[in-house]
Write a protein that holds these residues in place. Structure first.
Motif, short mmCIF file in Angstrom:
data_model
loop_
_atom_site.label_atom_id
_atom_site.label_comp_id
_atom_site.label_asym_id
_atom_site.label_seq_id
_atom_site.Cartn_x
_atom_site.Cartn_y
_atom_site.Cartn_z
N ALA A 83 -17.54 -42.21 51.25
CA ALA A 83 -16.31 -43.00 51.05
C ALA A 83 -15.46 -43.04 52.30
O ALA A 83 -14.60 -43.92 52.44
CB ALA A 83 -15.50 -42.42 49.90
N VAL A 84 -15.67 -42.10 53.24
CA VAL A 84 -14.85 -42.07 54.46
C VAL A 84 -15.69 -42.24 55.73
O VAL A 84 -15.23 -41.98 56.83
CB VAL A 84 -14.01 -40.78 54.55
CG1 VAL A 84 -12.95 -40.77 53.47
CG2 VAL A 84 -14.88 -39.52 54.47
N GLY A 85 -16.95 -42.68 55.58
CA GLY A 85 -17.77 -42.93 56.77
C GLY A 85 -19.19 -42.46 56.62
O GLY A 85 -19.70 -42.22 55.52
N GLU A 86 -19.85 -42.29 57.75
CA GLU A 86 -21.25 -41.90 57.80
C GLU A 86 -21.41 -40.41 57.53
O GLU A 86 -20.51 -39.61 57.82
CB GLU A 86 -21.80 -42.24 59.19
CG GLU A 86 -23.30 -42.11 59.36
CD GLU A 86 -23.78 -42.57 60.72
OE1 GLU A 86 -24.94 -42.28 61.06
OE2 GLU A 86 -23.00 -43.22 61.46
N LEU A 141 -9.89 -39.56 48.32
CA LEU A 141 -9.52 -39.99 46.98
C LEU A 141 -9.40 -41.51 46.91
O LEU A 141 -9.88 -42.14 45.95
CB LEU A 141 -8.20 -39.33 46.56
CG LEU A 141 -7.64 -39.72 45.19
CD1 LEU A 141 -8.63 -39.40 44.08
CD2 LEU A 141 -6.30 -39.04 44.94
N ALA A 142 -8.78 -42.12 47.90
CA ALA A 142 -8.65 -43.58 47.92
C ALA A 142 -10.03 -44.24 47.91
O ALA A 142 -10.26 -45.23 47.20
CB ALA A 142 -7.86 -44.02 49.15
N GLY A 143 -10.96 -43.69 48.68
CA GLY A 143 -12.32 -44.23 48.71
C GLY A 143 -13.02 -44.10 47.37
O GLY A 143 -13.71 -45.03 46.92
N TRP A 144 -12.85 -42.95 46.71
CA TRP A 144 -13.49 -42.76 45.40
C TRP A 144 -12.92 -43.73 44.37
O TRP A 144 -13.67 -44.31 43.59
CB TRP A 144 -13.28 -41.32 44.90
CG TRP A 144 -13.74 -40.27 45.85
CD1 TRP A 144 -14.68 -40.39 46.83
CD2 TRP A 144 -13.26 -38.92 45.92
NE1 TRP A 144 -14.81 -39.20 47.51
CE2 TRP A 144 -13.96 -38.29 46.98
CE3 TRP A 144 -12.30 -38.19 45.19
CZ2 TRP A 144 -13.73 -36.95 47.31
CZ3 TRP A 144 -12.07 -36.86 45.52
CH2 TRP A 144 -12.79 -36.25 46.58
N LEU A 145 -11.62 -43.88 44.35
CA LEU A 145 -10.99 -44.77 43.37
C LEU A 145 -11.40 -46.22 43.63
O LEU A 145 -11.65 -46.97 42.68
CB LEU A 145 -9.47 -44.62 43.42
CG LEU A 145 -8.91 -43.25 43.05
CD1 LEU A 145 -7.39 -43.22 43.20
CD2 LEU A 145 -9.32 -42.83 41.64
N ASP A 146 -11.50 -46.60 44.90
CA ASP A 146 -11.93 -47.96 45.24
C ASP A 146 -13.36 -48.22 44.76
O ASP A 146 -13.71 -49.36 44.44
CB ASP A 146 -11.85 -48.19 46.75
CG ASP A 146 -10.42 -48.37 47.24
OD1 ASP A 146 -9.54 -48.59 46.40
OD2 ASP A 146 -10.21 -48.27 48.47
N ARG A 147 -14.16 -47.16 44.72
CA ARG A 147 -15.56 -47.31 44.32
C ARG A 147 -15.78 -47.14 42.82
O ARG A 147 -16.92 -47.17 42.36
CB ARG A 147 -16.43 -46.31 45.09
CG ARG A 147 -16.46 -46.59 46.59
CD ARG A 147 -17.35 -45.62 47.33
NE ARG A 147 -17.40 -45.94 48.76
CZ ARG A 147 -18.39 -45.58 49.56
NH1 ARG A 147 -19.41 -44.89 49.09
NH2 ARG A 147 -18.36 -45.89 50.84
N THR A 175 -11.45 -37.04 62.42
CA THR A 175 -10.22 -37.73 62.04
C THR A 175 -10.37 -39.21 61.74
O THR A 175 -9.61 -39.73 60.90
CB THR A 175 -9.12 -37.54 63.11
OG1 THR A 175 -9.63 -37.93 64.40
CG2 THR A 175 -8.67 -36.10 63.16
N PRO A 176 -11.32 -39.96 62.33
CA PRO A 176 -11.46 -41.36 61.92
C PRO A 176 -11.83 -41.52 60.44
O PRO A 176 -11.75 -42.64 59.91
CB PRO A 176 -12.57 -41.89 62.84
CG PRO A 176 -12.45 -41.04 64.07
CD PRO A 176 -12.13 -39.67 63.54
N ALA A 177 -12.20 -40.44 59.77
CA ALA A 177 -12.44 -40.51 58.32
C ALA A 177 -11.18 -40.97 57.60
O ALA A 177 -11.26 -41.56 56.51
CB ALA A 177 -12.88 -39.14 57.79
N ALA A 178 -10.02 -40.72 58.18
CA ALA A 178 -8.76 -41.12 57.55
C ALA A 178 -8.65 -42.63 57.39
O ALA A 178 -7.89 -43.11 56.56
CB ALA A 178 -7.57 -40.59 58.35
N ILE A 179 -9.42 -43.39 58.18
CA ILE A 179 -9.44 -44.85 58.04
C ILE A 179 -10.83 -45.33 57.62
O ILE A 179 -11.16 -46.51 57.82
CB ILE A 179 -8.98 -45.55 59.33
CG1 ILE A 179 -9.84 -45.14 60.53
CG2 ILE A 179 -7.51 -45.26 59.61
CD1 ILE A 179 -9.65 -46.01 61.76
N GLY A 180 -11.64 -44.43 57.07
CA GLY A 180 -12.95 -44.81 56.58
C GLY A 180 -14.00 -45.01 57.65
O GLY A 180 -15.06 -45.58 57.40
#
Length: 263
Positions: A149-152, A24-30, A118-123
């Motif tokens: 939004a959270v990585g590759e 959600l944070a990634g989507w809102l940032d974008r 789990t590294p998706a949690a920090i993008g």
């Protein structure tokens, strides 16, 4: 990413724990409009309450995408809330729940199953995706856009590959964390203070990971560090005869357990 259609039709997010919050944070940032997002979560965090999304309100009839981010053990209780949705792409990031389980619960749906780590949690994650028979190329592209939004993001050719993905990248961060633990203990055994050994081990693994992401062949990167008859070669002569088989058995054990859990 162009959120024009998504903002108009809406997004539903079922579950907003660590992974849901990171997405959600990634989507809102974008640029996703928070007013277009409806989140279903029984215990919303203070951060979530402050985002401006709609919480546990009426769901849009046909959202552009419905993201399932609850724990597998909560699935049977949570999925019925989504049964009234029509003409939506379902995207699930829940571990271990096969496509067939969603189809049984929700009927004739377009579904993308995803396995993030789990590294998706920090993008910084990597997510593997696969669609069911009804999912289109456009659906896969939308899932890729949301998950980027959270990585590759990588695509699989069949759902059967999810067990191998689970054993490699899904469980893999734990293997790396344990390597940091082991390197730290080895440094302590050679006379380093524990905090210094840990700092050196963490930074070494993190830095090597960044080098590995440059795209150069890992074998060449290894050779670049290894001087003939030097210290690195002496260490590798101990590690290399044992590590490939150990890692193969480790990944296989995790993949086999993944197969057992899905029955």
């Amino acid at each position: 990413m162009d959120f024009t259609e998504t903002n108009a039709r809406g997004v539903v997010l079922l579950g907003c724990g660590k992974m849901g919050s990171a997405m959600l944070a990634g989507w809102l940032d974008r640029g996703l409009d928070p007013g277009a997002v409806t989140v279903i979560d029984p215990a919303p965090s203070e951060w979530l309450r402050g985002t401006g999304v709609r919480l546990d309100g009426p769901l849009p009839a046909s959202p552009a995408i419905t993201v399932v981010a609850v724990k597998p053990q909560m699935m049977a209780e949570a999925l019925p809330a989504l049964r009234g949705l029509t003409d939506t792409l379902f995207l699930t990031v829940a571990a271990g729940t096969p496509v067939a389980a969603y189809e049984a619960a929700l009927g004739d749906i377009r579904l993308i199953r995803a396995m993030p780590n789990t590294p998706a949690a920090i993008g910084q994650g990597i997510t593997a995706i696969v669609g069911n028979g009804a999912a289109t190329e456009a659906d896969l592209a939308m899932a890729e856009a949301f998950l980027s939004a959270v990585g590759e993001v990588v695509r699989l050719s069949s759902e059967d590959q999810m067990d191998a993905v689970t054993g490699l990248s899904g469980s893999g961060p734990a293997y790396v964390f344990h390597m940091i633990e082991a390197m730290t203990e080895a440094g302590i055994a050679q006379g380093l203070a524990p905090d210094l050994a840990l700092r050196l081990a963490r930074a070494t693994v993190a830095g090597a990971g960044q080098l590995a992401m440059t795209g150069e062949d890992p074998a060449q990167l290894r050779r670049n560090v290894t001087s003939p008859n030097g210290t690195t070669q002496a260490g590798l002569e101990v590690l290399m005869p044992e590590l490939p088989d150990l890692m193969a058995r480790t990944v296989a054990a995790a993949a086999d357990r993944s197969r057992e859990l899905r029955g």
